[in-house]
Structure formats: structure tokens, C-alpha cells
Enzyme design. Sequence first.
Site, short mmCIF file in Angstrom:
data_model
loop_
_atom_site.label_atom_id
_atom_site.label_comp_id
_atom_site.label_asym_id
_atom_site.label_seq_id
_atom_site.Cartn_x
_atom_site.Cartn_y
_atom_site.Cartn_z
N ASP A 56 0.85 -1.18 0.00
CA ASP A 56 0.00 0.00 0.00
C ASP A 56 0.89 1.23 0.00
OD1 ASP A 56 -1.75 2.19 0.97
OD2 ASP A 56 -3.21 0.58 1.23
N LEU A 78 2.56 4.38 -10.76
CA LEU A 78 1.28 4.71 -11.39
C LEU A 78 0.14 4.68 -10.38
CD1 LEU A 78 1.58 2.52 -14.63
CD2 LEU A 78 2.67 4.72 -14.11
N SER A 82 -7.35 7.99 -8.69
CA SER A 82 -7.26 8.80 -9.91
C SER A 82 -8.59 9.34 -10.43
CB SER A 82 -6.59 7.98 -11.02
OG SER A 82 -7.28 6.77 -11.23
N SER A 127 0.17 14.53 -13.94
CA SER A 127 -1.11 14.66 -14.64
C SER A 127 -1.35 16.07 -15.15
CB SER A 127 -2.25 14.28 -13.68
OG SER A 127 -3.51 14.63 -14.22
N GLU A 129 -4.02 17.47 -14.94
CA GLU A 129 -4.92 18.11 -13.97
C GLU A 129 -4.16 19.08 -13.06
OE1 GLU A 129 -8.27 18.03 -13.32
OE2 GLU A 129 -8.64 16.91 -15.16
N TYR A 151 -7.40 16.11 -6.25
CA TYR A 151 -6.56 15.20 -7.03
C TYR A 151 -5.42 15.96 -7.70
CZ TYR A 151 -5.16 12.35 -11.05
OH TYR A 151 -4.43 11.68 -11.99
N ARG A 186 -10.38 1.52 -19.46
CA ARG A 186 -10.69 2.61 -18.55
C ARG A 186 -11.89 2.22 -17.68
NH1 ARG A 186 -8.17 6.66 -16.12
NH2 ARG A 186 -8.04 8.40 -17.57
#
Length: 325
Positions: A56, A78, A82, A127, A129, A151, A186
Site C-alpha cells: 500500500d 502509477l 485517480s 497529470s 490536472e 486530485y 478505462r
Amino acid sequence: MPSALVTGITGQDGLYLAELLLAKGYDVHGLIRGQNNPRREVVQALVPEVRLHTGDLTDMSSVVRAVRESQPDEVYNLGAISFVAYSWQNAALTTDVTGKGVLTVLEAVRLHGGDDPSAVRFYQASSSEMFGKAQEVPQRETTRLWPRSPYGVAKAFGHHMTVNYRESYGMHASSGILFNHESPRRGPEFVTRKITRAVARIHLGLQDELVLGNLDARRDWGYAGDYVEAMWLMLQQEQPDDYVIATGETHSVREFVEAAFAHVGIDDWARYVRLSEEFRRPAEVHELVGDATRARERLAWKPQVGFVELVSMMVENDLKEQSRR
């Protein structure tokens, strides 16, 4: 045989990356969270050669153990929570996993390297984002970060921490600032897969409508299978760096919906689509589009799958999947 450890092995990127690395002759290890993780069977079915380690990103000891057992030449981080919408509901957990989890893996890799901090090459999944309220169009590696979700904030923390470990300890640590990338793998909670799955079900008579929040948001959408190749290429470079990975094209959610319905021969798609405030973000990111010049010039990377081909690929997969139900 080189060895690689992949966190987030159960996600679309982890699965495509594992396939790529196995094809290149790697000994691939994956970090998987939780006892009886339902995604374990997916990994074992698609990439049975991958050796799985339970761990984890919020537990340093488990990550250190996975690194020790896998003896990696390369580590691809990765793992993350998300789903952007979920991050507002669970901001603290998103911070712990998506943000602080990067620090956990970086520290485990640094300690494993001992006297040679660059012995293990590290990739961080950053990302688009992070750009959020974009300060320039298109966005490149030097664009100011202005995240608009928990996020995005967590990803920005992980990105800066990766740069810090590279500069402080001399680690071979690179970040891929990946713009939206999709695939048939996805998760159905993401808007792209939600659209293609609903279109397939509407076409098959299994569903009546598609409910969305914002048709005008614009994104730079690419194919996940193309983007994992860029991850690998980053770690083959002599010097680590950060790279924007994008198509350079922007399309609206409306265009995505139109392309998906067009694949099943439905032109008057508007009668099947309903908008709801329930699916609007508290702080919207209106447009993201990336400039991947550095990746093209240094990595010789460019996307292979175009927008319409990507949408069609996803709808076709969902037609097959829903037909079997």
C-alpha cells in the site's frame, strides 16, 4: 533480464505498461493493494507472468519490502486514487495516496539505491490536472501549475517531490505529465468510458439515456497504449527530466459524445443525453491541451491512435462486452 516494479498495476496504464515491458523481456513485478483485491484476477488473466506483491502506498514498510523483493532496475509509480470527482469526497485519502504515496515510493527507492542514488530509475505519473486553471495554451513543462481539485493538488505535490529528489539526491527520477488518455480498459466511472458504455447499451436497447454534467469541457484525449511507451522511453534516457505527453489536439465532451453515437449510426444523439448538476465539478477545468514538443524531439515519441479511432475502439469494446450480458 531487467526488472521493473509497477505500482498501480491493476489500472489501465499498469496493464498496458506490463504488457509492453514483458514484450521487451523484463521481469515485471506489480504492487497490489489489499487482501482479495478483485482486480488481482484481471492482472492474472491479462499478464499472468507478472509477479504480484501485496502493499500500500500509505505503508512505507510494504513498499520497502516490495522493492527489496523485486530488486528493480526501474520503478513506475502509477498508483493513485485517480478519479477526480471522488477526490472532493475524500480529499484526505486522495492526499495520502496520490500525493504522499509518491514520497513513500521515492524514499523506498532512494534507500534501496544505497550509495548509488541513480541505480534505480524512477517514473512518476504526473497529470495534466495539475495545470487546472491553465495559465497558457497549450500547456508545456514550464507552465505554472494551478490545480483545481484535491486530485490535482495531490499530483502537484508528487510532481514537485519527484523534482526535489532528483535535484537533492541525484536520482534518475522523471515525471510524465500525461494529458487525458483513455482505452477500453478505462474504469466505467470515468466520463469517457461512461459515454461509450452508455452508447453501447442504448444501441442494444439496454439503457434509455446518458446523464452528464458538462458537455463544453475540452480535453486533449489520447490512447493509453501509446502513452505507456512514452513512460518507458523516459527511463531509457541518460538524463532524467519531465515530459508533457499529449496529442496537441483538443476536443469537447460534446464531440466525444457525438463521435461515440456516430459509431453506432445515431445522429440525433441529443434526445438520449440529459444534463445534471450532480455531475458538475465544484471547480471546473475548462480546457486542457498539451505541447509534447520535448517528447517528440528527445524521445522520438508521437501518438499513433487518433481521436475518432480511440472513441470507436472504446465503443466497439463496450458493444461486445454488453452483448455478452
